[in-house]
Design an enzyme around this catalytic site. Structure first.
Site, short mmCIF file in Angstrom:
data_model
loop_
_atom_site.label_atom_id
_atom_site.label_comp_id
_atom_site.label_asym_id
_atom_site.label_seq_id
_atom_site.Cartn_x
_atom_site.Cartn_y
_atom_site.Cartn_z
N SER A 193 0.84 -1.20 0.00
CA SER A 193 0.00 0.00 0.00
C SER A 193 0.87 1.25 0.00
O SER A 193 1.68 1.44 -0.91
CB SER A 193 -0.96 -0.06 1.19
OG SER A 193 -1.98 0.89 1.07
N ASP A 224 -9.78 -3.41 -6.00
CA ASP A 224 -9.26 -2.75 -4.80
C ASP A 224 -10.15 -1.57 -4.41
O ASP A 224 -10.31 -0.63 -5.19
CB ASP A 224 -7.83 -2.27 -5.06
CG ASP A 224 -7.10 -1.82 -3.81
OD1 ASP A 224 -7.73 -1.19 -2.95
OD2 ASP A 224 -5.89 -2.11 -3.70
N HIS A 280 -7.90 -5.01 -1.04
CA HIS A 280 -6.72 -4.22 -0.70
C HIS A 280 -5.88 -4.99 0.33
O HIS A 280 -6.30 -5.20 1.46
CB HIS A 280 -7.15 -2.87 -0.12
CG HIS A 280 -5.99 -1.92 0.07
ND1 HIS A 280 -5.40 -1.26 -0.99
CD2 HIS A 280 -5.31 -1.54 1.18
CE1 HIS A 280 -4.42 -0.50 -0.53
NE2 HIS A 280 -4.34 -0.66 0.78
#
Length: 334
Positions: free
Chosen positions: A139, A273, A301
């Site tokens: 991320s 996502d 995610h």
């Protein structure tokens, strides 16, 4: 290069939100055995904390966590445990203020902050000039990693890198979080961040860092901030020397750096996502010959959970990433 994926979402976690929330809320992962902490003093007299796992002389993987994460995040602990069984050492860079203790300056970290990862890399390279190194980011940490790889080009000695669920275009991701169920993620993240700023200001005052605390006080009342556009404009841009949120997003988004990456890099993105849209995905002409893009159908995610048995979830990233690293370590002749 676009590569075919082997990931198939678990039937019992059949949408983006279940894939995202299950590991974050329900996965119980023990820390890897033999974990040890090291503190490095940074060039600006602050500090970063590292969490090490593994034995000396093994190849080393640097791990970067996501926004509001740490070495205690389940995806980090799970990967460290698997890497250990595959013959890799690992070291987690806890971004400033994420190790369980507030750092000593008003600044902390953001999506484009690559000074600390480069400082860590240089420090470790000086200690171990001949050790094979790799890096993995998730991320926000993936955005930091890709930006750093692109900035450095051919100046790094890494045998491989991997980045997962990366917010490649920060403005698009910030807007996505303003819509639909994604607003739940936005609300929780922003609440954590605003609480962090408030408590950090108090901490800096208690240790006598009044000038640094004043920088946080000058940000004003954050309670009316309800979007990342507002937070990044008021907090991140001001604390880290950007003109405004637009300047921050433009300079820090990692997609523009993909063409300059010289290290063999695996980029894993899910097509569902909830933190972004398909618009963030790069075209093949935006990738250097060293970057492999793997787009999965499903995964959420930092989820990517497979398996037919709900009692035995398969954390696919913990198969895919170590396999990619091992293959490239072998190809590198180590």
């Amino acid at each position: 290069m676009l590569i075919k994926t082997t990931f198939k979402p678990a039937w019992w976690l059949n949408n983006a939100h279940l894939q995202t929330l299950y590991p974050a809320l329900l996965r119980k992962t023990l820390p890897p055995p033999g974990l040890r902490r090291e503190r490095l003093i940074t060039p600006d007299h602050d500090f970063i904390d590292l969490d090490w796992c593994g034995e000396d002389r093994q190849p080393l993987v640097i791990l970067l966590h996501g926004l509001t994460g740490s070495s205690g995040s389940s995806y980090i602990k799970g990967l460290q445990r698997v890497l250990l069984t595959r013959g890799f050492r690992s070291v987690v860079l806890n971004f400033r203020g994420c190790s369980g203790e507030y750092n000593h300056s008003a600044r902390c970290y953001h999506s484009g902050e690559t000074e600390d990862i480069h400082f860590l890399y240089q420090t470790l390279r000086q200690r171990e000039p001949d050790t094979p190194f790799a890096a993995v980011g998730f991320s926000l940490g993936g955005n930091v990693l890709l930006k750093w790889l692109g900035e450095q080009g051919g100046n790094l000695s890494l045998f491989a890198a991997a980045a997962v669920s990366v917010p490649l275009v920060l403005s698009t991701c910030a807007t996505k979080l303003d819509h639909g169920f994604s607003r739940i993620y936005r609300k929780n993240l922003l609440n954590e961040l605003k609480h962090y700023i408030q408590e950090k200001q108090r901490y800096l005052e208690t240790i006598g860092k009044f000038q640094e605390a004043a920088k946080l006080e000058q940000l004003g009342d954050l309670s009316r901030i309800h979007s990342f556009w507002q937070y990044d404009d008021r907090v991140v841009a001001r604390l880290h020397g950007f003109k405004n949120v637009h300047d921050y997003y433009q300079r820090s988004s990692s997609r523009q750096f993909l063409k300059s990456i010289a290290i063999k890099t695996l980029l894993i993105q899910a097509d569902d996502d909830p933190f972004m849209t398909l618009a963030v995905l790069p075209g093949l002409d935006e990738l250097s010959s060293s970057v492999c893009l793997e787009v999965t159908q499903g995964g959420g995610h930092v989820g990517f959970i497979a398996g037919e048995n709900p009692c035995q979830p398969v954390y696919w990233l913990e198969q895919r990433i170590p396999g990619f690293l091992a293959a490239n370590l072998t190809m590198g002749g180590y």
